[in-house]
Design a protein around this motif. Sequence first.
Motif, PDB file in Angstrom:
ATOM      1  N   GLN A  14      11.411  36.060   8.721  1.00  0.00           N
ATOM      2  CA  GLN A  14      13.510  36.456   8.513  1.00  0.00           C
ATOM      3  C   GLN A  14      13.881  36.351   9.712  1.00  0.00           C
ATOM      4  OE1 GLN A  14      10.279  38.477   7.094  1.00  0.00           O
ATOM      5  NE2 GLN A  14      10.810  38.427   5.101  1.00  0.00           N
TER       6      GLN A  14
ATOM      7  N   SER B 286      17.752  36.784   4.925  1.00  0.00           N
ATOM      8  CA  SER B 286      16.704  37.562   4.015  1.00  0.00           C
ATOM      9  C   SER B 286      16.865  37.252   2.681  1.00  0.00           C
ATOM     10  CB  SER B 286      15.998  38.922   4.717  1.00  0.00           C
ATOM     11  OG  SER B 286      15.301  39.251   3.681  1.00  0.00           O
TER      12      SER B 286
ATOM     13  N   ILE C  92      13.863  44.751   7.776  1.00  0.00           N
ATOM     14  CA  ILE C  92      14.173  43.205   7.100  1.00  0.00           C
ATOM     15  C   ILE C  92      13.961  44.025   5.638  1.00  0.00           C
ATOM     16  CG2 ILE C  92      13.089  41.385   6.211  1.00  0.00           C
ATOM     17  CD1 ILE C  92      11.488  40.655   9.240  1.00  0.00           C
TER      18      ILE C  92
END
Length: 305
Positions: A79, A85, A100
């Motif tokens: 990501q 993401s 993330i």
Amino acid sequence: MIQQKVRVWTVRELMKFAIDHLEKLGFEETRLTVELLLSHALGCQRIQLYTSFDKPLTKEELARFRSLYERRLVHEPVQYIVGSSNFMGLQLRVDPAALIPRPETETLVEQVMLLCKESEENEEISIIELGSGSGNIAIALAKFVKNAAVVSVDNSPDAIELARENAVSCKVDSRIDFRLIDMFEPVDQLLLKRFDILVSNPPYISKEDWEGLSTEVKRYEPRSALTDFKDGYECHQRIIELAPYLLRNNGAVFVEVGYGQSKEVGTMMRKSGFSDVYSVPDLQGVQRVVKGTCPSNVRSFVNNN
Ligand code: GLN
């Protein structure tokens, strides 16, 4: 003159090579990783890789893929490499300023959404989030709860900047007020108004457990978004302490917890006079969200000046 033969790779060949290679090295989700990196290098959708399976890659495309691939080989999360993401169907920009977004956090958002559904459609629901990160929770709530007005605070200027940018790209920036505030600072800073709901996915990994995390997490994700550098309960304790100052009578608190923490956090809430305390499992069956109703004797901050 000797012409050096340069190997030409098709999409299919390169994908197979990279998947096998990552597999051999013990990486997980190898196909998804290669799809994400290669589609990013080619500037196309993942599905288009399969419709151009026999397309030979240009030298430039191959070089672009290689530089992304090499970052993954040293365990940078995919990501961060591709800079985005997905969270609840929303495409968010991510960088090492923020965590993330994790799939289990969707359970937290869903629980808040369920409560919001019970309200009148024309009544505003005011929500405060402690710990914006990439903005995922605040943005999902603003997106999916039409009558929500969200204030979201974080102590990291870089995270706030990223969260604001994501709110703009998801077209909910007018409904979220992101603020640079440290929740451990004196409470008056946070007293903007009384909220209906407090939600947080705080740093809940203990200092000890942090040591055992994967290289992906330890080397690349912001440490202060993951651990309290203590026993993992510092932030929950602070949230429970703050709730009566931030919420209206019988306001609701939703917090994410780590594996094995739900009982303790529930006990902490009950001890502080919360009612209707329960926990909810995520899709893996781990008790992931603890909900409580704030005591009705809301506290006021007394200004000493
Ligand atoms: N709201 C963000 C998330 O859930 C931030 C979490 C954090 O920084 N602990 O991913």
